[in-house]
Motif scaffolding. Sequence first.
Motif, PDB file in Angstrom:
ATOM      1  N   ASP A  15       0.951  -1.235   0.039  1.00 33.95           N
ATOM      2  CA  ASP A  15       0.049   0.177   0.122  1.00 33.95           C
ATOM      3  C   ASP A  15       1.087   1.206   0.139  1.00 33.95           C
ATOM      4  OD1 ASP A  15      -2.003   1.923   0.281  1.00 33.95           O
ATOM      5  OD2 ASP A  15      -2.122   1.377   2.719  1.00 33.95           O
ATOM      6  N   ASP A  17       0.352   4.993   1.009  1.00 30.33           N
ATOM      7  CA  ASP A  17      -0.050   5.817   1.951  1.00 30.33           C
ATOM      8  C   ASP A  17       0.229   4.757   3.405  1.00 30.33           C
ATOM      9  OD1 ASP A  17      -0.190   8.198   1.282  1.00 30.33           O
ATOM     10  OD2 ASP A  17      -2.391   8.295   0.836  1.00 30.33           O
ATOM     11  N   GLY A  18       1.007   5.140   4.248  1.00 29.45           N
ATOM     12  CA  GLY A  18       1.301   3.971   5.353  1.00 29.45           C
ATOM     13  C   GLY A  18       2.795   3.399   5.527  1.00 29.45           C
ATOM     14  N   PRO A  19       2.570   2.309   4.464  1.00 33.39           N
ATOM     15  CA  PRO A  19       3.812   1.553   4.586  1.00 33.39           C
ATOM     16  C   PRO A  19       4.981   2.034   3.728  1.00 33.39           C
ATOM     17  CG  PRO A  19       1.756   0.102   3.945  1.00 33.39           C
ATOM     18  CD  PRO A  19       1.278   1.651   3.887  1.00 33.39           C
ATOM     19  N   LYS A 188      -8.425  -1.831  -4.027  1.00 33.04           N
ATOM     20  CA  LYS A 188      -7.134  -2.536  -3.795  1.00 33.04           C
ATOM     21  C   LYS A 188      -7.267  -3.841  -4.164  1.00 33.04           C
ATOM     22  CE  LYS A 188      -5.722   1.205  -0.660  1.00 33.04           C
ATOM     23  NZ  LYS A 188      -5.137   1.376   1.000  1.00 33.04           N
ATOM     24  N   ASP A 208      -1.918  -0.929   6.048  1.00 29.75           N
ATOM     25  CA  ASP A 208      -1.758  -0.198   7.282  1.00 29.75           C
ATOM     26  C   ASP A 208      -3.047  -0.185   8.094  1.00 29.75           C
ATOM     27  OD1 ASP A 208      -2.561   1.675   5.605  1.00 29.75           O
ATOM     28  OD2 ASP A 208      -1.737   3.379   6.829  1.00 29.75           O
ATOM     29  N   ASP A 212      -7.292  -2.410   4.360  1.00 31.87           N
ATOM     30  CA  ASP A 212      -6.432  -3.120   3.760  1.00 31.87           C
ATOM     31  C   ASP A 212      -6.356  -4.721   4.135  1.00 31.87           C
ATOM     32  OD1 ASP A 212      -5.492  -0.661   2.728  1.00 31.87           O
ATOM     33  OD2 ASP A 212      -3.955  -0.648   4.059  1.00 31.87           O
TER      34      ASP A 212
HETATM   35 MG    MG Z   1      -2.644   3.078   3.754  1.00 28.48          MG
END
Ligand code: MG
Length: 291
Positions: A15, A17-19, A188, A208, A212
């Motif tokens: 992903d 945004d985040g990871p 996703k 995250d 997800d």
């Molecule tokens: Mg994310």
Amino acid sequence: MGYNNSMKEKAIVFDFDGPLVGSGQDKAVHILFSAFVACWDTCFRKFLHPENLEMDLDRMIKGLVNYPGAPRFQQLSAIVSCIVRDVPEAFRDPAELGIDENFQTEYQRLKERYNHFYSSLNQAAAKLYWKPLEGVKQVIEELAEDYDLYVASGIIQEILEKDFEHHGFDKKMFSGVFGSNPEGDIDKAKILERIKGKGYRDVLFIGDSKKDFEYARKAGVKFYRVKEKKDYKKLMKDIKNGLPDQDEVYEFTDQELSRIKDRVLFLMKIYVSGKKPSFHEITTYINTGNL
Ligand SMILES: [Mg+2]
């Protein structure tokens, strides 16, 4: 044979945004504070308790945790429902709140205020504080030796490619960087299904959020939660025994939630006192604790 030959047996999907690009708990703080501001600046102020803001916030948090990763206006409606009737459920039509017609019209203004405030906060934070997770590029290089790497994101493709480049990620390390479309009908789960369909023996999605995790399960692939640097350390250890899979996925740890609450409550008190910090000042406070 050519194509299959160059394909590795297993794939890891990130992903974005985040990871890859960390935003900590900023978005949760932004959502809650923006929802509060939107209520305070409209007739919905009537439903707030300036003498007991902590009670308002505790209610709002119930709405937030019920709709992790949901579209922004759905999240907003759940939070407003918490404020108006202490029910953490999203609504389609404000009439469902059992409020009079004036409030139903006013809800449109509330939405606009929220949209502008939330987007502006995100923009300020992205510019000043959201950076690739420390060490993540090293992790990518290491994993690229044994796995085909992909990105699957809810961000619109064009913006995703810009962000990817802006943050200095190397396209050569990836077999594909896939985002959403303006119509919003590629999520996703669809991207993961497509990747899995290339014929990999095993696929892992690194995300995250709880949402997800649900995407991963829908697509029939494994899941691992990464939110900060230390999660990658653990992943790199776990992965030596094969692609790991997590079954229990929480949206926020207690520690994360208490930090979110502290930040939002402080900002709410400031706002109620009549001070109007800039977006720059707000994001700096959220990320450094100084205002
Ligand atoms: Mg994310």
